[in-house]
Design a protein around this motif. Structure first.
Motif, PDB file in Angstrom:
ATOM      1  N   ALA A 275       0.813  -1.058  -0.104  1.00 42.71           N
ATOM      2  CA  ALA A 275       0.081   0.045  -0.013  1.00 42.71           C
ATOM      3  C   ALA A 275       0.670   1.194   0.037  1.00 42.71           C
ATOM      4  O   ALA A 275       1.863   1.356   0.745  1.00 42.71           O
ATOM      5  N   ARG A 276       0.407   2.208  -0.918  1.00 42.28           N
ATOM      6  CA  ARG A 276       1.094   3.492  -1.011  1.00 42.28           C
ATOM      7  C   ARG A 276       1.392   3.937   0.469  1.00 42.28           C
ATOM      8  O   ARG A 276       2.249   4.932   0.707  1.00 42.28           O
ATOM      9  N   GLY A 277       0.411   4.137   1.447  1.00 41.68           N
ATOM     10  CA  GLY A 277       0.287   4.576   2.607  1.00 41.68           C
ATOM     11  C   GLY A 277       1.541   4.280   3.462  1.00 41.68           C
ATOM     12  O   GLY A 277       2.052   4.954   4.373  1.00 41.68           O
ATOM     13  N   GLN A 278       2.098   3.033   3.117  1.00 39.83           N
ATOM     14  CA  GLN A 278       3.386   2.631   4.020  1.00 39.83           C
ATOM     15  C   GLN A 278       4.500   3.436   3.561  1.00 39.83           C
ATOM     16  O   GLN A 278       5.153   3.951   4.658  1.00 39.83           O
ATOM     17  N   SER A 279       4.823   3.693   2.385  1.00 40.33           N
ATOM     18  CA  SER A 279       5.967   4.608   1.928  1.00 40.33           C
ATOM     19  C   SER A 279       5.867   6.125   2.429  1.00 40.33           C
ATOM     20  O   SER A 279       6.449   6.685   2.819  1.00 40.33           O
ATOM     21  N   GLU A 280       4.394   6.435   2.024  1.00 43.01           N
ATOM     22  CA  GLU A 280       4.019   7.824   2.844  1.00 43.01           C
ATOM     23  C   GLU A 280       4.193   7.880   4.207  1.00 43.01           C
ATOM     24  O   GLU A 280       4.686   9.139   4.605  1.00 43.01           O
ATOM     25  N   ALA A 281       3.939   7.098   5.072  1.00 45.92           N
ATOM     26  CA  ALA A 281       4.110   7.177   6.414  1.00 45.92           C
ATOM     27  C   ALA A 281       5.416   7.140   6.754  1.00 45.92           C
ATOM     28  O   ALA A 281       5.932   7.842   7.701  1.00 45.92           O
ATOM     29  N   ALA A 282       6.386   6.152   5.991  1.00 45.12           N
ATOM     30  CA  ALA A 282       7.920   6.330   6.409  1.00 45.12           C
ATOM     31  C   ALA A 282       8.542   7.702   5.898  1.00 45.12           C
ATOM     32  O   ALA A 282       9.185   8.171   6.884  1.00 45.12           O
ATOM     33  N   ALA A 284       6.648  10.618   6.168  1.00 51.85           N
ATOM     34  CA  ALA A 284       6.173  11.480   7.340  1.00 51.85           C
ATOM     35  C   ALA A 284       7.007  11.139   8.388  1.00 51.85           C
ATOM     36  O   ALA A 284       7.188  12.206   9.307  1.00 51.85           O
ATOM     37  N   LEU A 285       7.863  10.042   8.887  1.00 56.05           N
ATOM     38  CA  LEU A 285       8.354   9.926   9.945  1.00 56.05           C
ATOM     39  C   LEU A 285       9.661  10.232   9.747  1.00 56.05           C
ATOM     40  O   LEU A 285      10.644  10.220  10.554  1.00 56.05           O
ATOM     41  N   GLY A 286      10.160  10.764   8.713  1.00 60.31           N
ATOM     42  CA  GLY A 286      11.615  11.182   8.154  1.00 60.31           C
ATOM     43  C   GLY A 286      12.359  10.295   7.832  1.00 60.31           C
ATOM     44  O   GLY A 286      13.659  10.590   7.864  1.00 60.31           O
ATOM     45  N   PHE A 287      12.119   9.048   7.260  1.00 54.93           N
ATOM     46  CA  PHE A 287      12.885   8.162   6.661  1.00 54.93           C
ATOM     47  C   PHE A 287      13.319   8.697   5.450  1.00 54.93           C
ATOM     48  O   PHE A 287      12.755   9.324   4.735  1.00 54.93           O
ATOM     49  N   GLN A 288      14.529   8.335   5.055  1.00 52.98           N
ATOM     50  CA  GLN A 288      15.122   8.652   3.709  1.00 52.98           C
ATOM     51  C   GLN A 288      14.457   7.693   2.656  1.00 52.98           C
ATOM     52  O   GLN A 288      14.174   6.534   3.123  1.00 52.98           O
ATOM     53  N   PRO A 289      14.350   8.004   1.468  1.00 56.07           N
ATOM     54  CA  PRO A 289      13.653   7.144   0.498  1.00 56.07           C
ATOM     55  C   PRO A 289      14.417   5.719   0.461  1.00 56.07           C
ATOM     56  O   PRO A 289      13.618   4.568   0.517  1.00 56.07           O
ATOM     57  N   SER A 290      15.700   5.548   0.316  1.00 53.52           N
ATOM     58  CA  SER A 290      16.339   4.369   0.139  1.00 53.52           C
ATOM     59  C   SER A 290      16.180   3.531   1.641  1.00 53.52           C
ATOM     60  O   SER A 290      15.933   2.363   1.495  1.00 53.52           O
ATOM     61  N   LEU A 291      16.100   4.336   2.994  1.00 51.82           N
ATOM     62  CA  LEU A 291      15.845   3.511   4.002  1.00 51.82           C
ATOM     63  C   LEU A 291      14.460   3.069   4.164  1.00 51.82           C
ATOM     64  O   LEU A 291      14.300   2.039   4.531  1.00 51.82           O
ATOM     65  N   ALA A 292      13.609   3.928   3.481  1.00 48.79           N
ATOM     66  CA  ALA A 292      11.940   3.594   3.637  1.00 48.79           C
ATOM     67  C   ALA A 292      11.893   2.355   2.678  1.00 48.79           C
ATOM     68  O   ALA A 292      11.051   1.288   2.916  1.00 48.79           O
TER      69      ALA A 292
END
Length: 379
Positions: A275-282, A284-292
């Motif tokens: 679900a796209r919401g998983q990456s969006e939540a990551a 929002a929590l400050g995760f870098q894209p590679s880390l997310a």
């Protein structure tokens, strides 16, 4: 009786078993009659007779003075080496291409899509011939080989320095075993720490450092008991070192590049299933894209990726039998030579069937275990 559901099922199964029994007995009878008419004696005694032929590439010592069983073992090890190298390369390349396929960079995404479409729709056998006939065989001769860092690439293959270990070489695997044990302990500790406090421990770089540094440190304390035998160009090939023949290189490249296109599609489907919401939540929590991607998206996508990934591993292992087309001495090629010399076709075919069945079941068992560890656990 046929209208009785309690009797209809057992009767249908009994008739099916009777038909299969008659079919198998007829095949066995025809086989025995054909063998007798051609004066071919069945059995496994031929395995211990002298082979009388050489094998161009072998991971273990072999000569034509040894028996057919040894020749089949050489072919089996050659098949395993190609399959393992192909699986590793195809997995890494397929993961990278699959992630690139979903990149926001237009050029990267289009290049990944082009790679997938071309490689999936060009037959594997044709790709094998392209790598062997058009890429590797036209390379320079041994005397004009492309050299760098003690390695040499020519139409005879890739020659690399071969290590020769002395006393104290046990320190290297001992250090690696210690590093892996420490890594497992750190993994359990970091998981418990993250559950308790929410703090993330950089396990991957620490584990990589342990696996690389600790074995080298143990090896250095043992006095570096290793010498390298460098290849030297001769009239007909390289002397010394270790040489990867062009048939091996072409087969590994063709299998890994072809299979990586299918793995990339499985990776793309798995990522899009999250679900796209998983990456969006990551984010929002400050995760870098590679880390997310590494910590949030990919672990969830693996539940979708693993089943088709298993099929691609099985296909790659079985497709390695195409080695006979370019003369690589795998299990099928070696067995074909044995059939030509002994006429024991049934026994050799049974060996082929048994080996590929065992490898497929072993791969499936491992991937099922891995899938069980990654499946979604409901409370």
């Amino acid at each position: 009786m046929w209208n009785n559901p309690r009797l209809r099922g057992p009767m249908a199964q009994a008739l099916l078993l009777l038909f299969l029994g008659l079919l198998i007995s007829d095949l066995a009878y025809n086989t025995v009659q054909n063998l007798a008419s051609r004066h071919i004696v069945s059995g496994w005694e031929f395995l211990w007779r002298k082979a009388g032929f050489e094998i161009s590439f072998s991971l273990i010592p072999y000569s034509g003075e040894q028996n057919y069983a040894r020749a089949l073992l050489v072919g089996l090890l050659n098949t395993l080496s190609v399959s393992i190298c192909g699986i590793v390369l195809a997995t890494v390349l397929g993961l990278l291409i699959g992630v690139m396929r979903l990149s926001r960079n237009w050029l990267a995404a289009r290049m990944a899509a082009l790679y997938i479409e071309v490689m999936r729709n060009v037959p594997l056998l044709l790709q094998l011939f392209i790598w062997y006939k058009l890429v590797l065989k036209p390379l320079p001769d041994v005397r004009d080989a492309i050299t760098w860092g003690g390695m040499a690439l020519s139409n005879k293959g890739l020659a690399v320095p071969a290590p020769e270990f002395g006393q104290g070489a046990w320190a290297l695997p001992a250090g690696l075993a210690i590093a892996l044990a420490i890594t497992l302990i750190l993994r359990q500790w970091s998981a418990a720490r993250q559950v308790a406090t929410g703090a993330h421990f950089p396990l991957l770089p620490v584990a990589a450092g342990l696996v690389i540094v600790l074995p080298l440190l143990c090896f250095a304390l043992a006095g570096w008991p290793v010498n390298f035998n460098f290849p030297v160009a001769g009239n007909f090939g390289f002397r010394g070192g270790a040489t990867l023949v062009p048939e091996f290189m072409a087969l590994v490249l063709a299998l890994s590049i072809y299979t990586a296109a299918f793995i990339a599609e499985a990776v793309r489907a798995g990522i899009e299933a999250v679900a796209r919401g998983q990456s969006e939540a990551a984010v929002a929590l400050g995760f870098q894209p590679s880390l997310a991607m590494r910590l949030i998206v990919l672990p969830q996508a693996m539940r979708v990726i693993i089943p088709p990934l298993t099929n691609q591993y099985l296909n790659l292992t079985k497709n390695s039998s195409l080695a006979v087309a370019i003369g690589y001495p795998d299990l099928v090629s070696t067995g074909g030579t044995i059939i030509g010399q002994t006429g024991q076709a049934i026994e050799v075919v049974l060996v082929w069937m048994g080996v590929y069945l065992f490898l497929s079941l072993l791969t499936s068992a491992f991937m099922n275990w891995f899938n069980t560890r990654n499946r979604l656990v409901e409370r």
